[in-house]
Design an enzyme around this catalytic site. Structure first.
Site, PDB file in Angstrom:
ATOM      1  N   ASP A 197      38.392  43.110  37.983  1.00 48.45           N
ATOM      2  CA  ASP A 197      38.788  43.862  36.792  1.00 48.45           C
ATOM      3  C   ASP A 197      40.221  44.369  37.021  1.00 48.45           C
ATOM      4  OD1 ASP A 197      38.698  45.619  34.398  1.00 48.45           O
ATOM      5  OD2 ASP A 197      36.562  45.210  34.488  1.00 48.45           O
ATOM      6  N   HIS A 220      42.721  41.976  36.437  1.00 41.59           N
ATOM      7  CA  HIS A 220      43.124  42.078  35.038  1.00 41.59           C
ATOM      8  C   HIS A 220      44.445  42.818  34.859  1.00 41.59           C
ATOM      9  CE1 HIS A 220      38.669  41.542  33.545  1.00 41.59           C
ATOM     10  NE2 HIS A 220      39.119  40.526  34.262  1.00 41.59           N
TER      11      HIS A 220
END
Length: 379
Positions: A197, A220
């Site tokens: 993430d 991310h």
């Protein structure tokens, strides 16, 4: 070890850790130190509580601390946390040891990837939480395979993170590297973060954050948001992100807000960034909603203003290298872009910029021009 650990990585060492902590916390010594030596320690979910008598405590991790590798160990406990420091000021966590969250058991039942499971889970433990702290720090520590977020900093003031390494697989669900919430005056420097993430995510009620010299990937990117979920009022300002490198990440410099949110994100600077095959090197999504792709225009929105992008170069793995998707009702304003050069990661391909309701100025930006120069009407 003086407080009764077996230090072989199998027997529960939690009580010995708590005894050592309580001794340090109540010590008449001004600067006590808790030392976890170069051995392996199995620790169940625990919380190290303050306030402490000592004005400064050093928690030195030289060995390896491992979590239970089965979610059932959290039955009847708070499944959002494994290790936590609560209401401890002047805390310094350091040492070149490892905190191993053994998260695979949680990932294998995560609703994100296993929604067909009857008892899939959306909430999993954060490896290490710092809650309600002042004048504290985290340095020289390695984190691997947290069940969910690796490090959470919440309700803290004057906090420093330096020389931290975080590693979890690209496909591990919601394993943010460092998440900041309701905190002010932070520095995160000289760290290498790869996760499933955000490498670093900035939540609500955050101000005066300096992030620099970060290697991010996989993951991310470095994100402000998501913010405004449930229509909450957002207050995020004075964020400076510089000298970061993104390799193979989903995003680079990202701001993400929910359509139904209110409040503001302002005075943000991204500069001196390198992108290597990043899907969305520069992105603002002010129209976040669920389900994705079904967003309709709303009159609400988090106001995004005074955002600078400066000195960036590298490659995009998708066609849209710059994507500023702002709200028609609450447009982005005061955007400044300077000295940006982005190309396609694929030979012979071209990249483009897409800007909606984004107002500001740009100099020497490719792909571009993109921003609207006229001033938006302020509701």
């Amino acid at each position: 070890i003086d407080y009764g650990t077996r230090s072989e990585g199998v027997t529960d060492d939690s009580q010995a850790f708590l005894k050592a902590w309580n001794a340090a916390c109540s010590s008449a010594v001004e600067h006590p130190r808790v030392i976890i030596p170069q051995k392996t320690f199995f620790v169940n979910p625990i919380k190290f509580r303050g306030p402490c008598k000592a004005t400064k405590i050093t928690f030195t991790i030289l060995g390896t601390i491992i979590a239970p590798n089965w979610p059932i160990a959290w039955d009847g406990l708070d499944s959002s946390q494994w290790l936590a420091f609560d209401n401890v000021n002047g805390l310094n966590v350091d040492g070149f040891g490892t905190i191993d969250g053994q998260g695979k058991g949680w990932w294998d039942q995560s609703c994100r990837y296993h929604s067909q499971l009857e008892q899939c889970t959306t909430l999993a433990p954060t490896a290490l939480k710092f809650l309600s702290c002042n004048g504290s720090s985290l340095s020289n520590t390695n984190f691997i395979n947290s069940p969910q977020t690796h490090v959470l900093i919440k309700g803290c003031n004057e906090f420093e993170v330096n020389n931290v390494v975080i590693e979890s697989p690209r496909n591990s669900p919601n394993t943010d590297g460092i998440h900041i919430h309701s905190s002010h005056n932070l520095q995160i420097t000289n760290s290498k973060i790869g996760s499933g993430d955000d490498c670093i995510s900035i939540g609500d009620y955050v101000s005066n954050v300096e992030i620099s010299n970060i290697m991010c990937g996989p993951g991310h990117g470095i994100s402000i948001g998501s913010l405004g979920r449930g229509g909450t009022y957002v207050k995020v300002e004075k964020i400076h992100i510089s000298n970061a490198q993104f390799e193979g990440t989903t995003n680079g410099a990202r701001i993400k807000t929910w359509q139904i949110g209110k409040g503001y994100v302002r005075n943000v600077t991204f500069e001196n960034l390198i992108f290597m095959s990043v899907k969305n090197p520069i992105i603002i999504d002010q129209n976040y909603c669920v389900p994705r792709g079904s967003c309709k225009q709303r009159e609400t929105g988090v106001r995004i203003s005074d955002v600078t992008y400066k000195n960036m170069y590298g490659t995009s793995s998708t066609k849209i290298a710059i994507n500023l998707n702002c709200s028609q009702s609450v447009p982005c304003s005061g955007i400044f872009m300077q000295s940006i050069q982005l190309e396609s990661a694929h030979a012979g391909k071209q990249v483009a910029a897409n800007c909606n309701s984004a107002f500001g100025e740009e100099e020497n930006v490719f792909p571009g021009p993109c921003l609207s120069k006229s001033k938006p009407l302020i509701n």
